[in-house]
Design a protein around this motif. Structure first.
Motif, PDB file in Angstrom:
ATOM      1  N   ILE A   1       0.852  -1.187   0.000  1.00 33.75           N
ATOM      2  CA  ILE A   1       0.000   0.000   0.000  1.00 33.75           C
ATOM      3  C   ILE A   1       0.890   1.239   0.000  1.00 33.75           C
ATOM      4  N   ILE A   2       0.563   2.196  -0.851  1.00 31.65           N
ATOM      5  CA  ILE A   2       1.316   3.445  -0.942  1.00 31.65           C
ATOM      6  C   ILE A   2       0.351   4.615  -0.760  1.00 31.65           C
ATOM      7  N   GLN A   3       0.761   5.555   0.062  1.00 30.84           N
ATOM      8  CA  GLN A   3      -0.040   6.770   0.189  1.00 30.84           C
ATOM      9  C   GLN A   3      -0.023   7.522  -1.130  1.00 30.84           C
ATOM     10  N   ASP A   4      -1.171   7.993  -1.563  1.00 27.38           N
ATOM     11  CA  ASP A   4      -1.266   8.780  -2.786  1.00 27.38           C
ATOM     12  C   ASP A   4      -0.338   9.992  -2.664  1.00 27.38           C
ATOM     13  N   PRO A   5       0.640  10.140  -3.590  1.00 25.00           N
ATOM     14  CA  PRO A   5       1.559  11.275  -3.490  1.00 25.00           C
ATOM     15  C   PRO A   5       0.857  12.625  -3.421  1.00 25.00           C
ATOM     16  N   ALA A   6      -0.286  12.728  -4.091  1.00 22.99           N
ATOM     17  CA  ALA A   6      -1.030  13.989  -4.055  1.00 22.99           C
ATOM     18  C   ALA A   6      -1.564  14.288  -2.661  1.00 22.99           C
ATOM     19  N   ASP A   7      -1.651  13.265  -1.828  1.00 27.40           N
ATOM     20  CA  ASP A   7      -2.156  13.404  -0.465  1.00 27.40           C
ATOM     21  C   ASP A   7      -1.031  13.564   0.547  1.00 27.40           C
ATOM     22  N   ALA A   8       0.214  13.297   0.117  1.00 20.80           N
ATOM     23  CA  ALA A   8       1.358  13.285   1.034  1.00 20.80           C
ATOM     24  C   ALA A   8       1.935  14.685   1.209  1.00 20.80           C
ATOM     25  N   GLN A   9       2.304  15.011   2.426  1.00 16.15           N
ATOM     26  CA  GLN A   9       2.923  16.304   2.701  1.00 16.15           C
ATOM     27  C   GLN A   9       4.264  16.417   1.981  1.00 16.15           C
ATOM     28  N   TYR A  10       4.998  15.304   1.926  1.00 19.46           N
ATOM     29  CA  TYR A  10       6.253  15.220   1.185  1.00 19.46           C
ATOM     30  C   TYR A  10       6.154  13.994   0.279  1.00 19.46           C
ATOM     31  N   PRO A  11       5.934  14.189  -1.022  1.00 21.21           N
ATOM     32  CA  PRO A  11       5.552  13.072  -1.904  1.00 21.21           C
ATOM     33  C   PRO A  11       6.689  12.209  -2.426  1.00 21.21           C
ATOM     34  N   ASP A  12       7.966  12.525  -2.093  1.00 21.57           N
ATOM     35  CA  ASP A  12       9.080  11.786  -2.690  1.00 21.57           C
ATOM     36  C   ASP A  12       9.007  10.281  -2.440  1.00 21.57           C
ATOM     37  N   MET A  13       8.860   9.869  -1.196  1.00 19.51           N
ATOM     38  CA  MET A  13       8.857   8.440  -0.883  1.00 19.51           C
ATOM     39  C   MET A  13       7.720   7.696  -1.570  1.00 19.51           C
ATOM     40  N   PRO A  14       6.479   8.187  -1.505  1.00 18.19           N
ATOM     41  CA  PRO A  14       5.410   7.500  -2.241  1.00 18.19           C
ATOM     42  C   PRO A  14       5.640   7.492  -3.753  1.00 18.19           C
ATOM     43  N   THR A  15       6.115   8.613  -4.299  1.00 20.99           N
ATOM     44  CA  THR A  15       6.333   8.696  -5.744  1.00 20.99           C
ATOM     45  C   THR A  15       7.406   7.721  -6.194  1.00 20.99           C
ATOM     46  N   ASN A  16       8.533   7.674  -5.468  1.00 19.71           N
ATOM     47  CA  ASN A  16       9.604   6.747  -5.838  1.00 19.71           C
ATOM     48  C   ASN A  16       9.157   5.300  -5.733  1.00 19.71           C
ATOM     49  N   ALA A  17       8.357   4.989  -4.725  1.00 17.81           N
ATOM     50  CA  ALA A  17       7.831   3.624  -4.605  1.00 17.81           C
ATOM     51  C   ALA A  17       6.916   3.292  -5.788  1.00 17.81           C
ATOM     52  N   MET A  18       6.050   4.222  -6.144  1.00 16.58           N
ATOM     53  CA  MET A  18       5.140   4.002  -7.278  1.00 16.58           C
ATOM     54  C   MET A  18       5.900   3.797  -8.582  1.00 16.58           C
ATOM     55  N   ASN A  19       7.035   4.488  -8.723  1.00 15.08           N
ATOM     56  CA  ASN A  19       7.821   4.391  -9.959  1.00 15.08           C
ATOM     57  C   ASN A  19       8.534   3.059 -10.103  1.00 15.08           C
ATOM     58  N   GLN A  20       8.647   2.301  -9.002  1.00 13.94           N
ATOM     59  CA  GLN A  20       9.414   1.062  -9.061  1.00 13.94           C
ATOM     60  C   GLN A  20       8.589  -0.203  -8.862  1.00 13.94           C
ATOM     61  N   LEU A  21       7.358  -0.075  -8.454  1.00 12.57           N
ATOM     62  CA  LEU A  21       6.526  -1.276  -8.345  1.00 12.57           C
ATOM     63  C   LEU A  21       5.061  -0.907  -8.524  1.00 12.57           C
ATOM     64  N   GLU A  22       4.280  -1.893  -8.890  1.00 13.12           N
ATOM     65  CA  GLU A  22       2.836  -1.715  -8.998  1.00 13.12           C
ATOM     66  C   GLU A  22       2.206  -2.125  -7.674  1.00 13.12           C
ATOM     67  N   ALA A  23       1.842  -1.139  -6.900  1.00 13.73           N
ATOM     68  CA  ALA A  23       1.278  -1.408  -5.575  1.00 13.73           C
ATOM     69  C   ALA A  23      -0.117  -1.998  -5.700  1.00 13.73           C
ATOM     70  N   ASP A  24      -0.529  -2.719  -4.678  1.00 12.31           N
ATOM     71  CA  ASP A  24      -1.888  -3.256  -4.650  1.00 12.31           C
ATOM     72  C   ASP A  24      -2.906  -2.146  -4.428  1.00 12.31           C
ATOM     73  N   TYR A  25      -2.509  -1.133  -3.661  1.00 15.35           N
ATOM     74  CA  TYR A  25      -3.416  -0.021  -3.374  1.00 15.35           C
ATOM     75  C   TYR A  25      -2.621   1.278  -3.300  1.00 15.35           C
ATOM     76  N   ILE A  26      -3.176   2.342  -3.891  1.00 13.99           N
ATOM     77  CA  ILE A  26      -2.645   3.698  -3.767  1.00 13.99           C
ATOM     78  C   ILE A  26      -3.791   4.570  -3.294  1.00 13.99           C
ATOM     79  N   LEU A  27      -3.696   5.052  -2.053  1.00 14.19           N
ATOM     80  CA  LEU A  27      -4.835   5.713  -1.425  1.00 14.19           C
ATOM     81  C   LEU A  27      -4.397   6.907  -0.598  1.00 14.19           C
TER      82      LEU A  27
END
Length: 340
Positions: free
Chosen positions: A158-184
């Protein structure tokens, strides 16, 4: 969880692991506030904090935000459903397959201790398809390699939606390297966790890939030798900023990482950030030494006459040229510094 009398023998249910960095306290409190006091799984959290911080402020904030009991991890402690375990400052928190916590002063990973990747990787080895991993707000990309390990071992990502994150780097980098089951958004993750942890448990464990097991063992200091690291990748002509040893390249492309045989590990971005910090430290040291040299020569020139005085003045002026150049470099770097 099997209980015989009052003794807990091992944990056999779902396990939740969460990694957060900058902006993490607010996100964690929002998530935990959604969980009931009957939440059926233990939650293990790594929040990046400085080595000299106690972490009590985070523990108390999470305790106030939700209904679950929040404690700092204690080495050898058996995890229990309905508890939240926080990694202590300046210590990695790992988890064994029998449900016992390991708190260690192992080498930093991605410039952090506690690190997210060591926890995620150890939990992936121990709980495979009974594991749920979550990446929240933060800088750079700690946690991405660990989340990939969770996915490869059959766990849920599960990855926090980068648009919802105060600092989106960690969620964005995770999204760029794997297909998460959920992005919320974080406001929806808690309810999802309740649904996932009340599902029927998988009957069989998924097999752990050998490279993930090797890296998990290195983090536990079970393995930390040339043979172990050689099995993960190939040596490269870079030195480890943490200990000065040789680095090995692990993976390719977006999953490119580096590791030394003493346990330090870096993604490309964290290695670049650490090299930049080391360069800056060296430049500031050089600036100070040139300024001291200039001041000494200037003072000495005032006590001399003739050629000796002129020579000291010239050498002082030459030092000033170096000072101006170093300052220009530091000012230029300051405008493009990668955030920690």
């Amino acid at each position: 969880m099997k209980i015989r009398g009052s003794k807990i023998t091992s944990y056999t249910g779902y396990v939740v692991v969460i990694g957060a960095s900058a902006g993490g306290m607010e996100a964690l409190c929002t998530l935990i506030s959604q969980l009931g006091d009957d939440f059926p799984a233990p939650i293990l959290i790594v929040q990046h904090i400085s080595a000299d911080a106690s972490g009590d402020y985070l523990l108390k904030a999470i305790q106030r935000a939700g209904k679950l009991r929040c404690v700092h991890a204690i080495h050898g402690k058996q995890i229990q459903a309905g508890f939240i375990y926080l990694a202590p400052s300046d210590h990695h928190m790992l988890i064994h397959g029998d449900g016992k916590l390991q708190v260690t002063k192992g080498a930093q990973e991605n410039r952090y201790r506690p690190g997210i990747d060591p926890l995620f990787r150890s939990a992936a080895v121990g709980f495979t398809n009974r594991l749920i991993g979550i990446i929240l707000t933060g800088y750079l990309d700690d946690g991405t390699a660990g989340l990939i390990a969770i996915q490869r071992c059959g766990g849920t990502c599960i990855i926090q939606d980068p648009a919802d994150a105060q600092y989106p780097d960690m969620p964005t980098n995770a999204m760029n390297q794997l297909e998460a089951d959920y992005i919320l958004p974080v406001s929806e993750i808690g309810n999802l966790l309740t649904k996932l942890t009340t599902k029927k448990l998988p009957l069989r464990r998924k097999t752990v890939p050998k490279d993930i097991l090797t890296e998990a063992n290195i983090a536990e200091r079970v393995l930390s030798d040339l043979q172990a690291v050689n099995s993960l990748g190939e040596q490269v002509p870079f030195n480890c900023p943490g200990c000065g040893g040789v680095l090995w390249k692990i993976g390719e492309g977006k999953e490119l990482r580096y590791r030394c045989h003493t346990g330090h590990a870096y993604t490309y971005k964290s290695l670049l950030a650490e090299q930049t910090n080391k360069i800056e430290e060296t430049m500031w040291t050089a600036l100070r030494m040139f300024e001291e040299r200039r001041n000494l020569l200037t003072t000495y020139a005032k006590t001399q006459t003739g050629a000796v005085a002129r020579s000291a003045v010239e050498r002082s002026e030459q030092s000033q040229i170096h000072i101006d150049r170093i300052r220009a470099i530091l000012l230029a770097d300051d405008k493009s510094t990668t955030p920690n």
